[in-house]
Each structure stands twice: as structure tokens, then as C-alpha cells.
Design a protein around this motif. Structure first.
Motif, PDB file in Angstrom:
ATOM      1  N   LEU A 147     -17.186  21.042 -26.051  1.00 44.88           N
ATOM      2  CA  LEU A 147     -16.835  21.936 -24.950  1.00 44.88           C
ATOM      3  C   LEU A 147     -15.332  22.044 -24.717  1.00 44.88           C
ATOM      4  O   LEU A 147     -14.851  23.039 -24.175  1.00 44.88           O
ATOM      5  CB  LEU A 147     -17.513  21.481 -23.654  1.00 44.88           C
ATOM      6  N   ASP A 148     -14.582  21.042 -25.126  1.00 47.68           N
ATOM      7  CA  ASP A 148     -13.148  21.057 -24.850  1.00 47.68           C
ATOM      8  C   ASP A 148     -12.445  22.240 -25.514  1.00 47.68           C
ATOM      9  O   ASP A 148     -11.446  22.747 -24.994  1.00 47.68           O
ATOM     10  CB  ASP A 148     -12.506  19.745 -25.285  1.00 47.68           C
ATOM     11  N   THR A 149     -12.967  22.688 -26.665  1.00 47.31           N
ATOM     12  CA  THR A 149     -12.383  23.863 -27.320  1.00 47.31           C
ATOM     13  C   THR A 149     -12.480  25.090 -26.417  1.00 47.31           C
ATOM     14  O   THR A 149     -11.533  25.874 -26.301  1.00 47.31           O
ATOM     15  CB  THR A 149     -13.109  24.141 -28.646  1.00 47.31           C
ATOM     16  N   SER A 162      -6.514  39.019 -18.691  1.00 47.06           N
ATOM     17  CA  SER A 162      -5.951  38.281 -19.827  1.00 47.06           C
ATOM     18  C   SER A 162      -7.046  37.946 -20.828  1.00 47.06           C
ATOM     19  O   SER A 162      -8.227  37.846 -20.494  1.00 47.06           O
ATOM     20  CB  SER A 162      -5.249  37.012 -19.348  1.00 47.06           C
ATOM     21  N   SER A 163      -6.660  37.797 -22.090  1.00 49.89           N
ATOM     22  CA  SER A 163      -7.628  37.519 -23.151  1.00 49.89           C
ATOM     23  C   SER A 163      -7.005  36.611 -24.196  1.00 49.89           C
ATOM     24  O   SER A 163      -5.782  36.452 -24.268  1.00 49.89           O
ATOM     25  CB  SER A 163      -8.103  38.824 -23.797  1.00 49.89           C
ATOM     26  N   THR A 164      -7.872  36.030 -25.008  1.00 48.59           N
ATOM     27  CA  THR A 164      -7.424  35.162 -26.086  1.00 48.59           C
ATOM     28  C   THR A 164      -8.509  35.139 -27.150  1.00 48.59           C
ATOM     29  O   THR A 164      -9.518  35.839 -27.041  1.00 48.59           O
ATOM     30  CB  THR A 164      -7.128  33.738 -25.571  1.00 48.59           C
ATOM     31  N   GLU A 165      -8.303  34.360 -28.188  1.00 49.48           N
ATOM     32  CA  GLU A 165      -9.272  34.274 -29.271  1.00 49.48           C
ATOM     33  C   GLU A 165      -9.555  32.811 -29.583  1.00 49.48           C
ATOM     34  O   GLU A 165      -8.665  31.952 -29.491  1.00 49.48           O
ATOM     35  CB  GLU A 165      -8.744  34.990 -30.527  1.00 49.48           C
ATOM     36  N   VAL A 166     -10.801  32.526 -29.912  1.00 41.81           N
ATOM     37  CA  VAL A 166     -11.206  31.193 -30.350  1.00 41.81           C
ATOM     38  C   VAL A 166     -11.546  31.301 -31.834  1.00 41.81           C
ATOM     39  O   VAL A 166     -12.434  32.069 -32.220  1.00 41.81           O
ATOM     40  CB  VAL A 166     -12.425  30.677 -29.559  1.00 41.81           C
ATOM     41  N   ILE A 167     -10.830  30.540 -32.645  1.00 44.15           N
ATOM     42  CA  ILE A 167     -10.947  30.636 -34.099  1.00 44.15           C
ATOM     43  C   ILE A 167     -11.951  29.613 -34.632  1.00 44.15           C
ATOM     44  O   ILE A 167     -12.038  28.486 -34.139  1.00 44.15           O
ATOM     45  CB  ILE A 167      -9.565  30.418 -34.766  1.00 44.15           C
ATOM     46  N   ASN A 168     -12.709  30.020 -35.649  1.00 46.85           N
ATOM     47  CA  ASN A 168     -13.630  29.127 -36.356  1.00 46.85           C
ATOM     48  C   ASN A 168     -14.592  28.413 -35.400  1.00 46.85           C
ATOM     49  O   ASN A 168     -14.760  27.198 -35.445  1.00 46.85           O
ATOM     50  CB  ASN A 168     -12.846  28.097 -37.182  1.00 46.85           C
ATOM     51  N   PHE A 169     -15.212  29.218 -34.555  1.00 51.82           N
ATOM     52  CA  PHE A 169     -16.171  28.701 -33.582  1.00 51.82           C
ATOM     53  C   PHE A 169     -17.580  28.802 -34.142  1.00 51.82           C
ATOM     54  O   PHE A 169     -17.911  29.742 -34.877  1.00 51.82           O
ATOM     55  CB  PHE A 169     -16.063  29.508 -32.288  1.00 51.82           C
ATOM     56  N   ARG A 170     -18.424  27.850 -33.791  1.00 48.85           N
ATOM     57  CA  ARG A 170     -19.838  27.888 -34.174  1.00 48.85           C
ATOM     58  C   ARG A 170     -20.691  27.638 -32.942  1.00 48.85           C
ATOM     59  O   ARG A 170     -20.498  26.646 -32.235  1.00 48.85           O
ATOM     60  CB  ARG A 170     -20.163  26.826 -35.232  1.00 48.85           C
ATOM     61  N   LEU A 171     -21.640  28.527 -32.688  1.00 49.89           N
ATOM     62  CA  LEU A 171     -22.537  28.332 -31.549  1.00 49.89           C
ATOM     63  C   LEU A 171     -23.325  27.043 -31.674  1.00 49.89           C
ATOM     64  O   LEU A 171     -23.656  26.408 -30.669  1.00 49.89           O
ATOM     65  CB  LEU A 171     -23.498  29.519 -31.434  1.00 49.89           C
ATOM     66  N   SER A 172     -23.626  26.660 -32.904  1.00 53.69           N
ATOM     67  CA  SER A 172     -24.402  25.429 -33.112  1.00 53.69           C
ATOM     68  C   SER A 172     -23.641  24.186 -32.672  1.00 53.69           C
ATOM     69  O   SER A 172     -24.242  23.111 -32.530  1.00 53.69           O
ATOM     70  CB  SER A 172     -24.811  25.296 -34.580  1.00 53.69           C
ATOM     71  N   ASP A 173     -22.323  24.304 -32.448  1.00 51.90           N
ATOM     72  CA  ASP A 173     -21.567  23.168 -31.918  1.00 51.90           C
ATOM     73  C   ASP A 173     -21.825  22.972 -30.427  1.00 51.90           C
ATOM     74  O   ASP A 173     -21.602  21.890 -29.884  1.00 51.90           O
ATOM     75  CB  ASP A 173     -20.064  23.368 -32.143  1.00 51.90           C
ATOM     76  N   VAL A 174     -22.285  24.028 -29.768  1.00 57.85           N
ATOM     77  CA  VAL A 174     -22.484  23.967 -28.317  1.00 57.85           C
ATOM     78  C   VAL A 174     -23.958  23.824 -27.954  1.00 57.85           C
ATOM     79  O   VAL A 174     -24.323  23.026 -27.089  1.00 57.85           O
ATOM     80  CB  VAL A 174     -21.890  25.213 -27.631  1.00 57.85           C
TER      81      VAL A 174
END
Length: 270
Positions: A147-149, A162-174
Motif C-alpha cells: 500500500l505504501d506505493t 493534480s495528477s500523477t502516474e504509478v509505474i509498474n503497478f500490479r493489482l495482484s499486489d494489493v
């Protein structure tokens, strides 16, 4: 955007409908439905880049169309649109759904659109045009390992727009794999923000996800509303059941696909 949910109906009449969400799930009154089969998650294990935006009233993580969903007695295939969280304030729980009257610390929703609809606006005209997966969180001594990511990303979108991007994310990590999420509740309801469109097949999983008190505090403190005030208590109070039936899965028995479709027809006509 009207901030007080009790006043939504004055501007958005559908918020006063008879199939509104969220609800309080009374576990002893949920009806077992053996047709509520396991899900098939598509793209949960793949690394993806996702965008995150502060919309002024929530923080929304946009998902690519390569992420999807089938099974679960849903009437078709669904493409993911976004996921987001609901939380309270420091020291107070903030889930939308309650279980036997208990509000949990936080809730995650993954929003899916039924194919071949191209947008949520199109899907809202179908009673099951939107499939919403709800994951409740329980407070634990240990951190959720991934979750810290997301918390760090929330810190980059403090203000409205405001917006940003999360790189190399996997739903299976959450969230767990589909094989670990065979027990769930199902009911027909609505979106939980204006205009409260009654087009949602809700799935509320029994398995809860962990979040530490430190992580919960971090979620609550990162963003601000469009008014500039801290983004807290972002949940809608529970709504009347109004005669609807809440079903629960029975993973020990899988029925043929025709029975699954007929069972869903029953859900639509309660």
C-alpha cells in the motif's frame, strides 16, 4: 458537487431511488446462492502504468482496458475503469458498506464496465452495466506490504486537479487472486456518488485486506477537497435495503453456465 450526502437528492433525484448503495449487510439474512461462482480476473498479474487524479472529491486511479473481469455469475465480460478508496478521519472508520452494523476502517472499489459499453455513461442505462468489486480493510499490526506505493502517489496529488502516474503497478499486489476470493456477497445497487445511478452489480468480498494504523493515517492525511479542506469522511452513509435480497456465494457447488445466467436474471427481478 454537493458535499452533504443527505442533500444529494435535491440536485440528483436518482439518489433517492429504491436500489441505493452502500448498504448494511446483515450476514444472518443473506441468502445462499450456489450459482455465485468464482471470478476470473484479467490482467491483475501484469505490470501496468496507471494514472492517479485528485478529482476534488476523491482520488481516482485509472486502469487500462487490458484489466478485466468475468465469471461471478455476471451477465457478460467487464472491462476495468478505475479503482478508488473510501476512508473516514483520524480515529474513525470510513468504509461505505457495513457488516452487521460495523463500519470498517477503509474500503476499496474496483469499477468495471460491461462490454461492449464504451463508458460509464453508456453502462448506466443497463441495470447490470457496472460491476463493482468492494474490498473491506481491517486494521492490523503489520503494514500491508504494497500500500505504501499508493500512499506515496497520493502525496503527489494533494490539490484538486493534480495528477500523477504509478509505474509498474500490479493489482495482484494489493488484492488477492481470484482463487482466494470465492466467498462474497452480491446485491443490486447504485453508484455511491452523484448521480447515484442504479446500474451496479455489487460484489462485497468476505475476505478483508490488511492496513496498519500508520498506513491508514497516511491515506487520510494526503489529499484535499476542491474546497481546500482535508479529504476526510469520503463515504456515503448506508442506504435502506428497500426489499432487496442480499445473496452470498457457496463455493462448494459450481453450476452450469445456463444456470448462472438464470440465477442472475433472478437477481435482476427482485
Amino acid at each position: 458537487m454537493i458535499s452533504d450526502p443527505s442533500h444529494w437528492v435535491t440536485q440528483f433525484p436518482r439518489c433517492g431511488g429504491l436500489r441505493q448503495s452502500p448498504i448494511n449487510i446483515v450476514t444472518s439474512k443473506a441468502h445462499t446462492n450456489s450459482a455465485l461462482a468464482p471470478f476470473n480476473f484479467i490482467g491483475h498479474n501484469k505490470q501496468i502504468n496507471i494514472s492517479l487524479e485528485n478529482t476534488g472529491h476523491s482520488a481516482t486511479f485509472r486502469l487500462p482496458q487490458s484489466v478485466g473481469l468475468s465469471g461471478g455469475a455476471l451477465p457478460g465480460n467487464y472491462r476495468a475503469a478505475n479503482f478508488h478508496f473510501h476512508w473516514g478521519r483520524e480515529g474513525s472508520p470510513g468504509s461505505e458498506h457495513t457488516i452487521d452494523g460495523e463500519r470498517l476502517p477503509m474500503e476499496m472499489h474496483i469499477v468495471h464496465i460491461k462490454e461492449p459499453y464504451g463508458s460509464l455513461t453508456e453502462a448506466e442505462h443497463d441495470m447490470a452495466g457496472i460491476a463493482l468489486l468492494a474490498f473491506l480493510f481491517e486494521e492490523t499490526a503489520e503494514d500491508h506490504p504494497h500500500l505504501d506505493t499508493l500512499i506515496e502517489a497520493l502525496g503527489r496529488i494533494q490539490n484538486n486537479g493534480s495528477s500523477t502516474e504509478v509505474i509498474n503497478f500490479r493489482l495482484s499486489d494489493v488484492v488477492p487472486s481470484a482463487s482466494e476470493l470465492h466467498s462474497y456477497y452480491r446485491y443490486m445497487g447504485s453508484m455511491t456518488t452523484p448521480g447515484c445511478e442504479q446500474a451496479v452489480a455489487w460484489t462485497v468480498f468476505k475476505r478483508m485486506l490488511p492496513v496498519s494504523s500508520r498506513q491508514l493515517s497516511a491515506f487520510i492525511s494526503k489529499c484535499r477537497f476542491w474546497t481546500g479542506q482535508p479529504m476526510t469522511d469520503i463515504f456515503r452513509p448506508t442506504q435502506p435495503l428497500d426489499g432487496r435480497v442480499v445473496y452470498k456465494s457457496n463455493s462448494g457447488l459450481l453450476l452450469p453456465s445456463l444456470t448462472l445466467v438464470c440465477s442472475f436474471c433472478l437477481l435482476l427481478h427482485i
